[in-house]
Design a protein around this motif. Structure first.
Motif, PDB file in Angstrom:
ATOM      1  N   PRO A 144      18.799 -15.790 -17.969  1.00 14.83           N
ATOM      2  CA  PRO A 144      18.825 -14.334 -17.816  1.00 14.83           C
ATOM      3  C   PRO A 144      19.564 -13.875 -16.562  1.00 14.83           C
ATOM      4  CG  PRO A 144      16.648 -15.196 -17.292  1.00 14.83           C
ATOM      5  CD  PRO A 144      17.437 -16.337 -17.840  1.00 14.83           C
ATOM      6  N   LYS A 145      20.219 -12.728 -16.691  1.00  9.44           N
ATOM      7  CA  LYS A 145      20.994 -12.158 -15.589  1.00  9.44           C
ATOM      8  C   LYS A 145      20.058 -11.480 -14.582  1.00  9.44           C
ATOM      9  CE  LYS A 145      25.389  -9.620 -15.467  1.00  9.44           C
ATOM     10  NZ  LYS A 145      26.258 -10.788 -15.653  1.00  9.44           N
ATOM     11  N   GLY A 146      20.398 -11.578 -13.300  1.00  8.46           N
ATOM     12  CA  GLY A 146      19.656 -10.872 -12.261  1.00  8.46           C
ATOM     13  C   GLY A 146      18.291 -11.451 -11.968  1.00  8.46           C
ATOM     14  N   LYS A 147      17.993 -12.628 -12.509  1.00  3.60           N
ATOM     15  CA  LYS A 147      16.680 -13.244 -12.301  1.00  3.60           C
ATOM     16  C   LYS A 147      16.836 -14.559 -11.533  1.00  3.60           C
ATOM     17  CE  LYS A 147      14.509 -10.556 -15.434  1.00  3.60           C
ATOM     18  NZ  LYS A 147      13.723  -9.415 -14.994  1.00  3.60           N
ATOM     19  N   ILE A 148      15.696 -15.080 -11.100  1.00  4.28           N
ATOM     20  CA  ILE A 148      15.686 -16.419 -10.518  1.00  4.28           C
ATOM     21  C   ILE A 148      15.210 -17.393 -11.593  1.00  4.28           C
ATOM     22  CG2 ILE A 148      14.647 -17.954  -8.798  1.00  4.28           C
ATOM     23  CD1 ILE A 148      14.402 -15.599  -6.922  1.00  4.28           C
ATOM     24  N   THR A 149      16.078 -18.324 -11.927  1.00  2.83           N
ATOM     25  CA  THR A 149      15.723 -19.338 -12.920  1.00  2.83           C
ATOM     26  C   THR A 149      15.626 -20.684 -12.224  1.00  2.83           C
ATOM     27  OG1 THR A 149      16.841 -18.143 -14.681  1.00  2.83           O
ATOM     28  CG2 THR A 149      16.472 -20.488 -15.044  1.00  2.83           C
ATOM     29  N   VAL A 150      14.558 -21.420 -12.509  1.00  2.00           N
ATOM     30  CA  VAL A 150      14.400 -22.735 -11.896  1.00  2.00           C
ATOM     31  C   VAL A 150      14.343 -23.799 -12.993  1.00  2.00           C
ATOM     32  CG1 VAL A 150      12.929 -24.224 -10.492  1.00  2.00           C
ATOM     33  CG2 VAL A 150      13.199 -21.823  -9.874  1.00  2.00           C
TER      34      VAL A 150
END
Lengths: 337, 285
Positions: free
Chosen positions: B27-33
């Motif tokens: 997703p755009k604009g999010k923090i993905t781990v």
């Protein structure tokens, strides 16, 4: 933190001016000092009022070519060394690891033994071919495999090719005494007794390589951050590696063709340059060029006085100066794993 | 909105298959781990999304555009990658390092501009490195060094930032410090952040979106509270664990079972309740 002697841009430019003065002093000293000392006026007269005297002929045919060759070869070897150390991030890298000297030596010994070649002019051509071939071979071997060129593979390929050519060379030399006599003086590395034409034959390539190297300094700075980082910043690292490799081969091939194998200049000079001005490749290349020329000129002049009236070959002089430095670098722990 | 997308992505390392036919949307604009056990391919996946590794098959789309056919310098203006444990050349100063981030914005004609200068200063500011800008990178502590590298990726001015284990080799304080900087960037500048982390609890605290990898593909993904369950941890890490709410933030916190204290002189037995659960788990397994 490593504090550089010449931190600011005005200081670096000032240092460059000092280099220029030293370079001129080296060139002039190389022309006027020797077994027969001459003077600065006589040297000018040899060009403005040439009278055919022995002294004038020596200056025009021996001393001036020798000075110019020492300068050009010194600069080229140092720039090649600086490029190599930057690209491999290995402070102990010298152009020797490309197997270039070994390739050139083999080509000359081969030419002397098989085709009875024995003039310096022929040696120049032969060694250029040998140097270029071994450089390309090492480069090709180092590029095999998944990750492309890596410093480790390059070093291993260089060691392998050096070992191969050296053993070929020795095989020829032990079976052919005549060839040994013809090539021995060349194998020691020297800038003496060369004609100016030998330099003018390769100088355009040297000059071109110097300029392209300087233009590549900024991409190389980025490459030195590590290949992944450089790729992430949008650099086409394959291109940078290929071009830098080509420059290193070209510069060392030109040098070895004119003067035979001369070690240590390519190893030591970039260290001096970085000690003075830090890690910015643009300055490292410019300073390496100047310092390499200066070092080789002074090594050559010194070599004329140590064993007067005989001469110590310049390859021996640079080894005498370079070996202790090499040990110093290793002991000081400047080498990073 | 999707920042990065993989379509039937297959990655190999030599002969061995690492990622198999993966379809993933970040997703755009999010923090993905990205999480997963050692060698599960999370770093490999991250590197391929940053075009450092060529896929065997499949596509990677950045804002809907295939990265394989986009000039690498154009990608560098939109996506930054901080590889795992980068090393700077000896003697390089923090400022020189951060300036390298402007590389994709320069060319032979367009050299250093005021915009470049402004971006570098801003990057130094937001990572708290302004004071240290004249220090050599190799003279800094681990945490400062990592902040310097993050400043470099910020100076690149990209919407998306990928980081491969940015907290590795850092102590707890500096791990939190680095993650706080990234969180701040995400909150204030809406930058998309995708990273590989080893610490599950910190991952849950900072991530909007977790992607758990197992068996060459995605095992589970989504918000940490939905994704990080005892089942996921057991499947992904082959380990039994309790998931409790983080006492400060309420995000999932993973407490692994181990044999550490059992049978040791002076050691305490696990709480009776937990023993019951682990026994139950053992029976179901």
């Amino acid at each position: 933190m490593i504090k550089n002697l010449l931190g600011s841009t005005p200081l670096k430019l000032g240092g460059l001016f000092v280099c220029l003065v030293l370079l001129l002093a080296g060139l002039i000293g190389s022309v006027i000092f020797g077994v027969v000392d001459t003077s600065w006026h006589v040297a000018i007269d040899a060009y403005t009022q040439f009278d055919g005297s022995n002294e004038h002929i020596v200056i025009r045919e021996v001393r001036v070519p020798r000075a110019l060759i020492a300068g050009a070869v010194g600069a080229s070897l140092a720039i090649a060394g600086a490029l190599l150390q930057a690209m491999t991030r290995n402070p102990l890298a010298d152009v020797g690891i490309f197997g270039i000297n070994a390739g050139a030596s083999f080509a000359i010994v081969f030419g002397a033994a098989v085709f009875a070649m024995n003039s310096l002019g022929e040696f120049t051509t032969l060694s250029f071919i040998g140097a270029a071939l071994s450089g390309v071979l090492v480069y090709f071997l180092g590029a095999l495999g998944r990750e492309g060129i890596t410093p480790l593979k390059l070093t291993l390929a260089g060691a392998a090719v050096t070992a191969m050519f050296s053993s070929f060379t020795h095989a020829i030399l032990v079976t052919n005494e005549q060839a040994l006599n013809d090539v021995l003086f060349w194998l020691a590395g020297s800038v003496a007794g060369r004609k100016l034409e030998m330099l003018t034959g390769v100088f355009p390539y040297m000059l071109l390589a110097w300029i392209v190297a300087f233009l590549m300094a900024r991409p190389i700075n980025t490459f030195m951050m590590g290949e992944d980082v450089a790729k992430g910043l949008g650099q086409r690292t394959v291109l940078v590696k290929a071009l830098a490799g080509l420059l290193i081969v070209l510069l060392s091939a030109c040098s070895v063709a004119v003067s035979g194998p001369i070690g240590f200049i390519g190893l030591v000079t970039p260290h001096l340059a970085r000690y003075l001005i830090g890690s910015d490749t643009r300055w490292v290349l410019v300073y390496s060029g100047f310092l390499g020329a200066i070092l080789l000129l002074f090594a050559d002049i010194l070599g004329r006085f140590i064993a007067m009236p005989g001469e110590v070959p310049i390859g021996v002089m640079t080894a005498l100066m370079g070996a202790p430095f090499f040990i110093y670098v290793v002991r000081k722990g400047l080498v990073r794993a | 909105m999707v920042a990065l997308e993989t379509q039937n992505l297959t990655l190999t390392y030599g002969e061995s298959l690492i990622i198999d036919q993966l379809n993933l949307q970040i997703p755009k604009g999010k923090i993905t781990v990205l999480i997963g056990s050692n060698g599960c391919g999370k770093s490999t996946l991250l590197r391929s999304m940053a075009r450092l590794l060529k896929p065997k098959e499949g596509n990677i789309l950045l804002d809907g555009q295939a990265i394989a056919t986009t000039p690498t310098k154009e990608i560098a203006k939109r996506l930054a990658i901080l590889p795992q444990s980068p090393t700077a050349p000896e003697g390089l100063t923090v400022q020189q390092l951060v300036k390298q981030g402007r590389y994709p914005h320069q060319n032979w004609l367009k050299q250093w501009t005021t915009e470049d200068e402004a971006m570098v200063n801003e990057a130094l500011e937001s990572t708290g490195m302004t004071e240290l800008k004249d220090r050599a990178v190799d003279s800094l502590s681990g945490g400062q060094r990592q902040r310097a590298w993050i400043a470099m990726t910020l100076a690149q001015g990209t919407e998306t930032i990928l980081l491969d284990e940015p907290t590795t080799y850092l102590d707890m304080t500096h791990q939190v410090e680095v993650l706080d900087i990234l969180f701040e960037l995400n909150q204030t500048q809406k930058r998309t952040i995708i990273m590989v982390l080893h610490d599950l609890n910190l991952a849950c605290r900072y991530a909007d979106h977790i992607v758990a990898l197992k068996d060459k593909t995605v095992y589970a993904q989504g918000h940490p509270t939905e994704t990080i369950t005892p089942d996921t941890v057991r499947a992904v890490f082959s380990m039994d664990a309790e998931i409790i709410p983080d006492p400060i933030y309420g995000t999932p916190m993973c407490i692994p079972y181990s044999r550490g204290r059992i049978g040791r002189k002076g050691g305490t037995q696990p709480h009776a309740h937990h023993v019951a659960i682990s026994t139950a788990v053992g029976q179901f397994a």
